[in-house]
Design an enzyme around this catalytic site. Structure first.
Site, PDB file in Angstrom:
ATOM      1  N   SER A  18      27.394 -18.686 -26.216  1.00  0.00           N
ATOM      2  CA  SER A  18      27.167 -20.068 -25.687  1.00  0.00           C
ATOM      3  C   SER A  18      26.853 -20.605 -26.384  1.00  0.00           C
ATOM      4  O   SER A  18      27.395 -21.010 -27.649  1.00  0.00           O
ATOM      5  CB  SER A  18      25.958 -20.237 -24.837  1.00  0.00           C
ATOM      6  OG  SER A  18      26.169 -21.595 -23.410  1.00  0.00           O
ATOM      7  N   LYS A  22      17.073 -43.375 -10.774  1.00  0.00           N
ATOM      8  CA  LYS A  22      16.233 -43.662 -11.636  1.00  0.00           C
ATOM      9  C   LYS A  22      15.681 -42.171 -11.345  1.00  0.00           C
ATOM     10  O   LYS A  22      15.446 -41.559 -12.193  1.00  0.00           O
ATOM     11  CB  LYS A  22      15.154 -44.231 -11.590  1.00  0.00           C
ATOM     12  CG  LYS A  22      14.516 -44.958 -12.576  1.00  0.00           C
ATOM     13  CD  LYS A  22      15.233 -44.966 -14.349  1.00  0.00           C
ATOM     14  CE  LYS A  22      13.962 -44.998 -14.749  1.00  0.00           C
ATOM     15  NZ  LYS A  22      14.733 -45.251 -16.622  1.00  0.00           N
TER      16      LYS A  22
END
Length: 324
Positions: free
Chosen positions: A133, A185
């Site tokens: 990765s 939010k």
């Protein structure tokens, strides 16, 4: 009531490290600069050996007495020394990492690419146990990639990790009240289940980061369509498998990496290999990844603490199977 409060606090400490109070004992910061040490060779010209290991993060790591430099900081400091030394004609980057945050991985990629562009010096990557990765992402700018016969690499993909406490909090009677300015939010909040709309938004972000990763692999490795599709599944590969699909150039050992770097840089076979460290190590050799013997940098139980604790919420180029 006290028992419930105890469990709530314990959860916060274990699963949300950012919530836990931090107790620091202040000590004088380490000011020893990186210095050059020869670990192999006696001839003219140099290769710089730089190790990149552990979980890749851009922020300094908290120690018992003081923070220690992040992998990003250490690599940039070492590259700067290699750039300033005209005798250094190439870099061997020894990678042993399952990856890390998206941003840290990308900064490392950028810094290695910029180093090559500024200096014209060659970079050879030698992969150890795991270069997956983000560890593979940071390796992409290399002119040549060598993997040990037992290396695990690949995992070309993105994962979004965040702790979830809503179920357990409900069982112990603890709740969190939120006031917000917009609908999204508090998306990703650990204190409530994720909505289907939020899941879709997060997947868009993941797909964006994954596309960048796959495109960079194709840019540097020029894989066939079939192999690129296979790599895009984000699976891991053994060294033999990685060679077949085109993720690496050679299977060998660190000495093979030195030989290739010397060849690419036009150096003699006995040219020096130097490492940058803050302390002297008796009988030093290329397998020593440490820059300092400061006990402050020793990890609890001999393992990377970042791989033991639950991760901070965020997007990662990391292979979770390498946690140890």
């Amino acid at each position: 009531m006290r028992l419930r409060l105890f469990f709530a606090l314990a959860l916060c400490v274990l699963l949300l490290p950012s919530c836990a109070p931090k107790i620091k004992i202040f000590a004088a910061p380490t000011t020893e600069p990186l210095k050059e040490f020869v670990v192999e060779g006696t001839g003219e010209g140099k290769l710089a050996l730089i190790h990149l290991q552990g979980m890749l993060v851009s922020q300094p790591k908290e120690g018992l007495l003081r923070p220690t430099p992040s992998q990003v900081q250490e690599l940039v400091s070492a590259l700067r020394l290699a750039e300033e030394d005209e005798a250094v004609k190439g870099v061997v980057l020894a990678v042993d990492s399952p990856g890390g945050t998206v941003t840290a991985s990308d900064i490392l990629y950028h810094e290695i690419t910029a180093f090559k562009q500024r200096t014209g010096k060659k970079v050879v990557v030698v992969m150890f146990d795991v270069a997956a990765s983000g560890g593979y992402y940071a390796s992409l700018p290399a002119d040549w990639i060598v993997a040990h016969p037992t290396t695990i690499t690949g995992s070309v993909g993105v994962i979004f990790m965040r702790p979830k406490l809503s179920g357990l909090m409900g069982k112990i009677g603890v709740d969190v009240e939120v006031s917000k300015s917009g609908r999204d939010k508090d998306m990703g909040s650990p204190f409530r289940p994720t909505t289907p709309e939020e899941t879709a938004l997060f997947q868009d972000i993941i797909d964006d980061y994954a596309t960048r990763f796959v495109n960079l692999v194709q840019q540097h490795r020029k894989l066939s369509s079939a192999n690129l599709e296979l790599v895009g599944t984000a699976r891991v590969f053994t060294a033999n498998q990685a060679l077949k699909v085109g993720l690496i150039d050679q299977i060998g050992y660190i000495q093979d990496g030195f030989a290739k770097a010397r060849q690419l840089a036009g150096l003699p076979k006995d040219s020096q290999v130097v490492a940058y460290r803050r302390d002297t190590y008796p009988d030093d050799n290329p397998y020593n990844p440490m820059t300092s013997a400061d006990p402050e940098k020793m990890n609890l139980l001999g393992v990377d603490a970042d791989m033991l604790l639950p991760p901070k919420a965020g997007f990662y180029y990391i292979w979770q199977g390498a946690a140890r």
